[in-house]
Design an enzyme around this catalytic site. Structure first.
Site: not given
Ligand code: GLY
Length: 576
Positions: A101, A379, A399, A451, A472
């Site tokens: 990330r 994504t 993003n 998420s 999503g």
């Protein structure tokens, strides 16, 4: 009895059902008939298939597919972004999670997206140079290669270089998105227009074929000089120059010090199946397990009946309220993973649910009025299993679609807009309409809450049976959850499980006094009229949205493997 079978039996007896973030032991997988790659774009799937046929393992294929989708599927993947991966290793008998990330640059501050009135300037966290977190993709792939790779690094990047240099087919879905985002970026707030030169990305031509010459050069440097080229070499210089032009924060030191992190996955049990998914800084695994734990306390209800959808909406309100309060980067916030994934906690939390009556979302927790900019989560997810049973579930992102829209001049790639995944101000929703608290406030070096939910499902016997994930934004969790339910509770084939309609609820209503359930606007995924009427009768509002999610999944049954890509967008499956 094997260790995994013993653990599975014990868990069925409810003795380890409460355990969350712990190591996982699985029985060695049998040799499979073939390996398979399910990817969101067919040329990238074929790149992975070719690596497997050449003798590479699933991780080699994953690295090659990651660079390939970063080229052909720039809307949702890129070397200017980051992501999460789960790796099931049958030889080591475990699953590990790789967190690549993005991180907030050292100059990032809690209030950096607030204007002088203390209000969130939402566009700043999406379209300016400040929107970009320090990219993680290249060092993520390098960490993977170091631990699992068998083919040379440069050989795994070469297919992406070829695609970027010689050109790749632009399918109708991708062409449509390029046109849609071209128009969006052209009309963006004038404060950002100068730096968003989206068209730069297409200077290699765009009709039904496209090349990205600057990206080809960047990838070649990374292939020849190694991953550090991106973080300390010419590419790093180009990123910092782009930051200087747009008053962004990423410095040479930020790039040089970026590191991916190996993590223990989140683990839970649902009706005897073991579910393994991504730990914080993703909310995906924790919320998925909390959701399943609550659902398990109810009887199975008919698929897509008003009662089933109402029950899931009620659970969603509670788990998304917990997400907003407790979830963030575990290096900065004390995230109560064990408590949130505890079955007793779920039982207590589910007690307030009435199958005949809605709970007013405001009574669970009130949010401020939203500042919503965009709704789509662009994504990218791909799943890969090789013949030896090594399996990869990878979700990667920029993003929002094409990230910030800012192209690193001379380097041919876009910068992410991941800083929007932080909570710019407590209770104020981000582009996905989800809120956050102190746990997800901005801080230097911190990873924004996600998420993304790359997931693996194991049968009660301990065998890996499903590898899946989806893009999503906040709808990722609903998408992964529903495909698992279609498969486990409703016994559908993988193709059907992916193709069935989806719906989504995430608790903080966009308008006060409403209780919206998102349903898909494409007629192929329509729910029955009688179901919709019954939900409205209960007091829900129905919010028609673009098709929800884009699942690329693999099912393993004995020695047989099947890959599926989602018809909602574009995609491909390639076999070894
Ligand atoms: N950027 C979307 C997510 O990480 O959830």
């Amino acid at each position: 009895m094997s260790i995994s079978r013993l653990l599975s039996t014990l868990s069925l007896a409810g003795l380890i059902g409460l355990v969350a973030a712990c190591g996982t032991v699985h029985r060695s997988a049998p040799l499979l008939e073939r390996g398979v790659v399910a990817a969101p774009e067919s040329q990238a799937a074929e790149v992975g298939g070719e690596i497997l046929r050449r003798g590479g393992n699933a991780v080699d294929a994953a690295i090659a597919v990651q660079f390939a989708v970063s080229t052909t599927n720039a809307i949702g993947a890129g070397i200017g972004g980051g992501g999460f991966m789960l790796i099931h290793d049958p030889d080591a008998g475990d699953v590990v999670a790789l967190d690549y990330r993005e991180t907030a640059p050292d100059g990032a501050r809690r209030d950096m997206f607030l204007n002088e009135d203390g209000e969130v300037d939402a566009l700043l966290s999406v379209h300016s140079a400040l929107a970009a977190g320090v990219p993680g993709t290249v060092r993520g792939m390098a960490a993977l290669h170091e631990r699992y790779g068998t083919l040379p690094w440069a050989e795994l990047i070469q297919p992406a270089i070829d695609l970027a240099e010689d050109g790749f087919r632009v399918d109708p879905w991708t062409a449509g998105k390029i046109a849609e985002y071209g128009a969006k970026f052209a009309a963006v707030d004038e404060r950002f227009r100068e730096q968003i030169e989206f068209q730069l990305y297409f200077r290699g031509g765009l009709e039904d074929r496209m090349s990205i010459p600057d990206l080809a050069k960047t990838l070649r440097r990374i292939a020849e000089r190694g991953p550090d080229e991106f973080y300390t070499g010419q590419t790093a210089d180009l990123i910092v120059e782009e930051m200087d032009r747009g008053h962004g924060l990423i410095t040479k030191e930020d790039l040089a010090s970026y590191r991916p992190v190996w993590r223990e996955p989140i683990e839970g049990q649902y009706r005897g199946y073991k579910i393994v998914s991504m730990p914080p800084p993703s909310s995906g695994g924790v919320i998925l397990i909390e959701f399943l734990n609550m659902l398990e306390t109810f009887d199975r209800l008919p698929l897509h009946s008003p009662e089933q959808i109402h029950l899931q909406a009620e659970i969603a309100k509670r788990v998304f309220a917990d997400r907003a309060e407790y979830l963030g980067d575990p290096a900065f916030a004390d995230v109560p993973v064990g408590a949130l994934t505890n079955k007793e906690y779920a039982r207590a939390r589910a007690k307030g649910i009435d199958l005949k009556r809605r709970t007013d979302p405001g009574s669970i927790k009130a949010g401020d009025l939203p500042v919503r900019v965009d709704t789509d989560g662009q994504t990218t997810h791909f799943s890969i299993v090789d013949r030896n049973g090594l399996a990869v579930s990878n979700t990667t992102t920029m993003n929002t679609g094409y990230g910030s829209g800012i192209v690193v001049d001379g380097a041919g790639f876009l910068l992410n807009s991941q800083m929007n995944d932080f909570s710019a101000k407590p209770g104020v929703p981000n582009v996905y309409g989800v809120t956050g608290s102190e746990a997800n406030e901005i801080a230097a070096g911190k990873r924004p809450l996600s998420s993304m939910s790359p997931t693996m499902v194991y049968s009660p016997e301990g065998d890996l049976v499903l590898v899946l994930g989806s893009p999503g934004g906040s709808t990722i969790i609903s998408t992964v959850l529903q495909v698992i339910l279609h498969s486990i509770d409703y016994d559908r084939s993988l193709a059907e499980a992916v193709d069935l309609p989806r719906f989504h609820h995430q608790w903080p209503p966009l308008l006060p006094e409403t209780d919206p359930i998102s349903i898909e606007d494409d007629g192929r995924y329509a729910l029955a009229r009688s179901t919709l009427d019954a939900l409205m009768e209960l007091g829900y509002t129905l919010d028609e949205v673009e098709p929800i999610g884009d699942v690329q999944a693999i099912q393993i049954r004995g020695r047989d493997v099947t890959g599926v890509f989602d018809r909602r967008r574009t995609g491909g499956v390639a076999y070894q």
